[in-house]
Design an enzyme around this catalytic site. Sequence first.
Site, PDB file in Angstrom:
ATOM      1  N   ASP A   1       0.824  -1.201   0.000  1.00  0.00           N
ATOM      2  CA  ASP A   1       0.000   0.000   0.000  1.00  0.00           C
ATOM      3  C   ASP A   1       0.865   1.261   0.000  1.00  0.00           C
ATOM      4  O   ASP A   1       1.751   1.414   0.818  1.00  0.00           O
ATOM      5  CB  ASP A   1      -0.853  -0.053   1.267  1.00  0.00           C
ATOM      6  CG  ASP A   1      -2.015   0.898   1.224  1.00  0.00           C
ATOM      7  OD1 ASP A   1      -2.390   1.318   0.132  1.00  0.00           O
ATOM      8  OD2 ASP A   1      -2.556   1.194   2.296  1.00  0.00           O
TER       9      ASP A   1
ATOM     10  N   CYS B   1      -6.352  -0.106  -8.305  1.00  0.00           N
ATOM     11  CA  CYS B   1      -5.797  -0.415  -6.990  1.00  0.00           C
ATOM     12  C   CYS B   1      -6.921  -0.080  -6.017  1.00  0.00           C
ATOM     13  O   CYS B   1      -7.989  -0.669  -6.105  1.00  0.00           O
ATOM     14  CB  CYS B   1      -4.500   0.339  -6.732  1.00  0.00           C
ATOM     15  SG  CYS B   1      -4.432   1.979  -7.445  1.00  0.00           S
TER      16      CYS B   1
ATOM     17  N   ARG C   1      -0.617   3.070  -7.564  1.00  0.00           N
ATOM     18  CA  ARG C   1      -0.048   1.874  -8.188  1.00  0.00           C
ATOM     19  C   ARG C   1      -0.523   1.727  -9.629  1.00  0.00           C
ATOM     20  O   ARG C   1       0.238   1.290 -10.510  1.00  0.00           O
ATOM     21  CB  ARG C   1      -0.431   0.644  -7.357  1.00  0.00           C
ATOM     22  CG  ARG C   1       0.325   0.563  -6.043  1.00  0.00           C
ATOM     23  CD  ARG C   1      -0.170  -0.544  -5.131  1.00  0.00           C
ATOM     24  NE  ARG C   1      -1.357  -0.128  -4.379  1.00  0.00           N
ATOM     25  CZ  ARG C   1      -1.862  -0.819  -3.365  1.00  0.00           C
ATOM     26  NH1 ARG C   1      -1.299  -1.966  -2.995  1.00  0.00           N
ATOM     27  NH2 ARG C   1      -2.921  -0.385  -2.726  1.00  0.00           N
ATOM     28  N   SER C   2      -1.778   2.095  -9.887  1.00  0.00           N
ATOM     29  CA  SER C   2      -2.312   2.012 -11.255  1.00  0.00           C
ATOM     30  C   SER C   2      -1.543   2.937 -12.193  1.00  0.00           C
ATOM     31  O   SER C   2      -1.204   2.558 -13.321  1.00  0.00           O
ATOM     32  CB  SER C   2      -3.797   2.387 -11.252  1.00  0.00           C
ATOM     33  OG  SER C   2      -4.536   1.523 -10.429  1.00  0.00           O
TER      34      SER C   2
ATOM     35  N   GLN D   1       1.407   8.572  -6.958  1.00  0.00           N
ATOM     36  CA  GLN D   1       1.043   9.340  -5.776  1.00  0.00           C
ATOM     37  C   GLN D   1       2.193   9.728  -4.876  1.00  0.00           C
ATOM     38  O   GLN D   1       2.043  10.616  -4.055  1.00  0.00           O
ATOM     39  CB  GLN D   1       0.044   8.522  -4.951  1.00  0.00           C
ATOM     40  CG  GLN D   1      -1.305   9.183  -4.908  1.00  0.00           C
ATOM     41  CD  GLN D   1      -2.252   8.431  -4.026  1.00  0.00           C
ATOM     42  OE1 GLN D   1      -2.326   7.223  -4.089  1.00  0.00           O
ATOM     43  NE2 GLN D   1      -2.959   9.127  -3.196  1.00  0.00           N
TER      44      GLN D   1
END
Length: 513
Positions: A194, A228, A234-235, A274
């Site tokens: 995460d 995600c 993550r995408s 991010q």
Amino acid sequence: MTKSSICTEYNEINENGRNGWMDKFQSIKEKSEQEAKEKKFSFDVANKADNRRFNRYRDVNPYDHSRIVLHRGDVDYINANLVTMDKANRKYILTQGPLQNTVGHFWLMVWEQNSKAILMLNKIIEKKQVKCHQYWPEKKGPEHKLSLTDVGLEVEYLRSEEYKHYTKRILRLSDTESTKSREIIQFHYNTWPDFGIPSSPIEFLQFLKQVRDSNALSADVGPAIVHCSAGIGRSGTFCLVDTCLVLVENDGENKVSVCDLLLELRRYRMGLIQTFDQLFFSYQAIIDGIKHLNDPSFSDYEEVPVISYNEEDVPPPLPPPRDSSLQLKGTPVIPTSASAHEFRDVEKRKNAENNIDRPLPPLPRENSLPKLDESGSDEIEEDDSDVYEDDDSVSGNDAPVNDHDENIVKTTNGYSDESSFDANATLPLSPSEKATMNGTGERSEASELRRRQRLEKQSAMANKVKEMKRKQQACEEEAGKPKKRRSMMITIGAGVGLVVCLFCVYYSYTKLG
């Protein structure tokens, strides 16, 4: 740009350690936000009162100009964007992890967009928080199929294959109106942490290769669904690496700018990538992909499933522990093909070679030692309120809309985070920090820190015992005071009684006399 410009750009950013990556990430963030403001990118549909309940996070919304529109049912809205990279002949649909009330919308999007594959880059539960509702049947077989009456679809779990870092599931999606059906491949990457990065670029590249080999990213099928939890961290990392590697193969490395491509991706969905360590990892994966994806020994590699499940009643096991079995040898340190988590070791080896003395870490201050959690980060029954996803909210000012969503906290990059990221653990040290360190081994540091922790604990325990004794003694003293008062009153009473008796005797004697 000169030849090997991606490597050159990587090295220039990396010269200033993690500060360099923080600055570069912040620069991209500011440019994309400024462009969105100038072009007036809006979220009007996402902010409608009827649609807010379909958003996992209040501050992660799809742009109106690129959002996916549903055509069946009473709802045309889903938190998803179509990302089109014409130069690479790639299309992706980036979306949030489905909520319980959006599972039907999710599968309707898969059906209407003619998608062949779903790339799931998160676990259902991460850091004790629900990150995504399970949108496929738990068990295999037609008797366990998932019926979505609101959109007229059914999902059946056919079979699965368990690999080291991901699970491959085959699902049958059927339209109850037309009775047509087709198989959907779900690639579930279940070791990507995460708000973090995979354990190594090679591990990620092997996953990417398996996805490519399935033709899920081909132009003759619908866009692959990539998600995600919020569908941006993550995408975004996956899409950036895949797109860059396609363009490098088509046009050459000297024609590709990673930062420009990321800015282009952000024009379709807000906030892609991010954290600055995800940007750092993207460069590593791209550089390693340039080297190894065209290497026959790498391209011919086919990962064998750990276990292939065809029995309906056999649940899939947990993936085995990570190791370095996929790590390729002979990779230069810069750019490194080791994981981002090995940067500190690289610096230590450099310092040891240069005979730089590094002092022991300072003694921890009172109450500064963290409590170790050895229970595992993915047990839902152990609530952790300071957790938040890779993906998951951009501002951190708004709480998740739904009960199943994560709590949001503020991170150093300005995003609320999948935020367990430790910059010291993933990025190289800045020059000013390097100058103060020497080649002391990690084991001796850890041993010294553990010794100090034990001393701190012993001291704290001694203080607690001392305080308990003090309180006990005080209680005993307080308890003894009433006894003393009662004894004094009894003595006084006895004295008064004796005086009265003597007076009576004296009075009787004088009267009789």
